[in-house]
Design an enzyme around this catalytic site. Structure first.
Site, mmCIF file in Angstrom:
data_model
loop_
_atom_site.group_PDB
_atom_site.id
_atom_site.type_symbol
_atom_site.label_atom_id
_atom_site.label_comp_id
_atom_site.label_asym_id
_atom_site.label_seq_id
_atom_site.Cartn_x
_atom_site.Cartn_y
_atom_site.Cartn_z
ATOM 1 N N SER A 16 -2.220 7.377 -17.225
ATOM 2 C CA SER A 16 -1.801 7.348 -15.822
ATOM 3 C C SER A 16 -1.105 8.661 -15.482
ATOM 4 C CB SER A 16 -0.884 6.156 -15.579
ATOM 5 O OG SER A 16 0.218 6.229 -16.439
ATOM 6 N N GLY A 19 -2.534 12.210 -11.293
ATOM 7 C CA GLY A 19 -2.605 12.714 -9.926
ATOM 8 C C GLY A 19 -3.869 12.264 -9.217
ATOM 9 N N LYS A 20 -4.222 10.982 -9.445
ATOM 10 C CA LYS A 20 -5.424 10.451 -8.799
ATOM 11 C C LYS A 20 -5.277 10.426 -7.285
ATOM 12 C CE LYS A 20 -6.271 6.724 -10.831
ATOM 13 N NZ LYS A 20 -5.991 5.342 -10.440
ATOM 14 N N GLU A 145 -9.282 4.575 -3.666
ATOM 15 C CA GLU A 145 -8.683 4.868 -4.969
ATOM 16 C C GLU A 145 -8.301 3.563 -5.657
ATOM 17 O OE1 GLU A 145 -4.962 7.050 -4.822
ATOM 18 O OE2 GLU A 145 -4.604 6.589 -6.929
ATOM 19 N N GLN A 197 -14.970 11.030 -22.919
ATOM 20 C CA GLN A 197 -16.171 10.284 -23.309
ATOM 21 C C GLN A 197 -15.863 8.797 -23.437
ATOM 22 O OE1 GLN A 197 -18.289 11.893 -26.719
ATOM 23 N NE2 GLN A 197 -17.351 13.892 -26.414
ATOM 24 N N LYS A 228 -21.024 19.910 -22.154
ATOM 25 C CA LYS A 228 -20.867 18.879 -23.184
ATOM 26 C C LYS A 228 -20.417 17.555 -22.539
ATOM 27 C CE LYS A 228 -18.284 18.061 -27.444
ATOM 28 N NZ LYS A 228 -17.230 18.588 -28.316
ATOM 29 N N CYS A 386 18.927 7.533 7.942
ATOM 30 C CA CYS A 386 19.107 6.093 7.744
ATOM 31 C C CYS A 386 20.495 5.806 7.150
ATOM 32 C CB CYS A 386 17.975 5.533 6.908
ATOM 33 S SG CYS A 386 17.653 3.816 7.314
ATOM 34 N N MET A 389 22.760 8.468 8.064
ATOM 35 C CA MET A 389 23.285 8.413 9.435
ATOM 36 C C MET A 389 24.414 7.389 9.513
ATOM 37 S SD MET A 389 22.768 5.996 12.137
ATOM 38 C CE MET A 389 22.626 5.947 13.904
ATOM 39 N N HIS A 523 13.319 7.207 9.555
ATOM 40 C CA HIS A 523 12.923 8.102 8.454
ATOM 41 C C HIS A 523 11.914 9.138 8.953
ATOM 42 C CE1 HIS A 523 14.766 6.001 5.032
ATOM 43 N NE2 HIS A 523 14.565 4.908 5.734
ATOM 44 N N GLU A 525 10.977 11.785 7.635
ATOM 45 C CA GLU A 525 10.195 12.426 6.566
ATOM 46 C C GLU A 525 8.783 11.867 6.437
ATOM 47 O OE1 GLU A 525 12.826 10.454 6.177
ATOM 48 O OE2 GLU A 525 12.839 9.340 4.286
HETATM 49 N N1 GLN Z 1 20.971 0.132 3.608
HETATM 50 C C1 GLN Z 1 20.875 0.501 4.981
HETATM 51 C C2 GLN Z 1 20.322 -0.620 5.831
HETATM 52 O O1 GLN Z 1 19.733 -1.531 5.342
HETATM 53 C C3 GLN Z 1 20.052 1.750 5.148
HETATM 54 C C4 GLN Z 1 18.638 1.602 4.687
HETATM 55 C C5 GLN Z 1 17.939 2.918 4.498
HETATM 56 O O2 GLN Z 1 18.582 3.956 4.353
HETATM 57 N N2 GLN Z 1 16.643 2.914 4.440
HETATM 58 O O3 GLN Z 1 20.431 -0.595 7.033
#
Ligand code: GLN
Length: 555
Positions: A16, A19-20, A145, A197, A228, A386, A389, A523, A525
């Site tokens: 495993s 990087g599939k 995948e 193989q 091969k 999250c 904050m 989030h 990101e």
């Molecule tokens: N633990 C916090 C909540 O449940 C923040 C959750 C998080 O950062 N994803 O609100």
């Protein structure tokens, strides 16, 4: 007329962590660059219904889609490489497959017949795979995948399902790619093809003949070795490709293209032969090169700092923003539990930006609050996500607004200064305002999951970053800003710059009298892309670079 979707199944052999997911996403990216409509799906053979409750130590981050599905980090790679917004149909686990078969059985849908792995489980898997290639806007290509490694007992029903699908859909419409490992044994000074193989034989023994062998290896393989492998694995000579170790994961699509993987795939599936336009990926690589000329340090204050996989999307979002600003970000992961008022300046010394990511549980929270206090007082750019904050709100309440016992209900139950709390009105609120996405699923639980609208206040940092008034961002949390404290905190200078459109839920807070200090309940990101960094990460990195200048000027 709906298009005919071709399926590419990707299996993994030998071990495993090859990087599939990255390989699948990268192949998808090259096919997309050929102008094809591409989608992608991950089938996980484990029995958990979803990875939401899995320990990040075992499983890396929990990635959240717009429609609130908690999935594993491969979905993040897929979204980033393919610039897609994926949903429930793009991921499933053996647990979910079994769950639906068992529910069907309970409802009597099998009419008293014996319910078996074959055909009932395999049929359900096939249904799930076919669902991504249906409808008016069916894609040209669907990559599927299969998680795990060939030979795993749990994986068998999935392999049987793709074997059957190929027979049903026809050879020209399905392709099997097997990702294997070719180790280099330095004592012998040679590459070894035997594991490849063997894993191909394991596939053959259950009726799957791979069309393409993708060899994970340290360096490009010599032609004789590829020949091969082709001979012993029974594939065309030009069907053995390499997935070499790269310094930068965004180089993989370019590497595949250079070796002609997309051409072979296109030939086998009779896909339109347009040349791939990878100029965006090339520009990304040259920006990376350029970025090496200057760097800043960002401290990430977290709990799982030893395990970078649990902050995968966060890490990538920072890389995207750094690259867009032609700057390398040295990411210094600091264990929140170690931070105290006495050592905070030593631990965070030399950082141009401080980021507190999301998290659950009390461990490390006081350290995070200390780091935030440091960022606020020393005027270092701060980004809280999250839980980050929520900690920023607690810090502000304690040290600026004089609420010495301020906390979150997650950590202190009987407390009249819980500036972060569980909204008791939450269920009613959901019912009134949000279409309930799936009454029967775990989404009916207490977590706020998936994308929600947010309205930004003009003139704020958030507004300047997004340059638009209404945004959608993804959530995964239980607790919310407590509106009882809105007036007290804003009077003391906390700026509420983003709320739900009806102004009930506080989504973004910031400080006016600070170079850049912002916390968001969502989030961001998850929505960052290599070629389109997220506005908030971009703004945070820009502010940190600015801060870096002032540091070097003053020193
Ligand atoms: N633990 C916090 C909540 O449940 C923040 C959750 C998080 O950062 N994803 O609100």
């Amino acid at each position: 007329m709906a298009r005919k979707t071709r399926f590419i199944f990707i299996t993994g052999g030998v071990l495993s962590s090859l990087g599939k997911g990255l390989a699948a996403a990268s192949l998808g990216a090259v096919l997309k660059a050929r102008g094809l409509a591409v989608t992608i799906q991950k089938l996980d053979p484990y029995l958990n219904i979803d990875p939401g409750t899995l320990n990040p130590f075992q499983h890396g981050e929990v990635f959240v889609t717009d429609d609130g599905v908690e999935s594993d980090l491969d979905l993040g790679h897929y979204e980033r490489y393919l610039d897609l917004s994926l949903s429930r149909i793009n991921t499933t686990t053996a647990g979910r497959i079994y769950e639906s078969v068992l529910n069907r059985e309970r409802r009597g849908e099998y009419g008293g017949g014996t319910v078996q792995v074959i055909p009932h489980i395999t049929d359900e898997i096939k249904r799930s795979i076919l669902s991504i290639g249906q409808g008016e806007d069916a894609p040209d290509v669907a990559l599927v995948e299969i998680g795990g490694t060939v030979g795993d007992i749990e994986g068998l029903p999935f392999l049987e399902a793709i074997r059957q699908l190929r027979a049903e859909l026809g050879r020209d419409n399905c392709l099997n790619i097997h990702l294997s490992y070719v180790p280099y044994i330095s004592a012998a000074g040679e590459y070894k093809t035997k594991p490849t193989q063997h894993s191909t034989k394991a596939l053959l023994s259950i009726g799957i003949q791979p069309d393409i062998i993708l060899c994970r290896c340290e360096k490009p393989l010599p032609v004789e070795l590829k020949n091969k492998i082709a001979l012993f694995c029974n594939v065309d000579k030009d069907a053995v490709f390499t997935s070499v170790d790269v310094k930068n994961i965004y180089e993989v699509p370019l590497k595949f293209y250079e070796e002609g993987l997309d051409i072979k795939v296109a030939m086998l599936l009779q896909l339109p032969a347009r040349h791939a336009d990878l100029s965006g990926w090339r520009k990304l690589m040259s920006d990376f090169e350029e970025s090496s000329k200057r760097s800043i340090t960002i401290a990430i204050i977290g709990k799982y700092v030893e395990l970078k996989e649990s902050y995968k999307s966060l890490h990538e979002a920072l890389v995207h923003a750094g690259t867009a600003n032609l700057t390398t970000l040295n990411l210094r992961y600091v264990n929140a539990e170690e931070i105290t008022p006495d050592n905070v300046d030593t631990l965070l010394k030399g950082c141009q930006g401080i980021l507190v990511p999301g998290g659950f549980g009390y461990r490390g929270v006081e350290g995070k609050i200390e780091a935030i206090r440091f960022a606020r007082e020393k005027r270092i750019p701060f980004f809280g996500i999250c839980l980050g904050m929520q900690c920023a709100v607690i810090e502000f309440a304690r040290h600026v607004a004089g609420l010495a016992h301020a906390n979150s209900q997650e950590f202190s139950q009987q407390n009249d200064q819980n500036v972060i709390h569980l909204m008791t009105e939450w269920y009613d609120y959901r019912k009134k305002n949000i279409e309930v996405r799936d009454e029967n699923s775990a989404l009916g639980g207490t977590l706020r999951l998936g994308a929600y609208p947010c309205h930004l206040r003009p003139g704020t940092l958030a507004d300047k970053a997004y340059k638009q008034a209404d945004i959608f961002e993804r959530h995964r949390h239980r607790f919310e800003f407590n509106n009882m404290f809105r007036d007290i905190l804003t009077e003391k200078g906390l700026v509420i710059s983003g709320t739900s459109p009806d102004d009930v839920l506080v989504e973004i807070v910031e400080l006016a009298d600070h170079p850049w200090f912002l916390g968001c309940q969502f989030h961001p990101e998850f929505k960052s892309r290599p070629m389109r960094p997220h506005p908030l990460f971009n703004a945070f990195v820009k502010a940190s670079i600015q801060c870096g200048y002032s540091v070097s000027e003053s020193s």
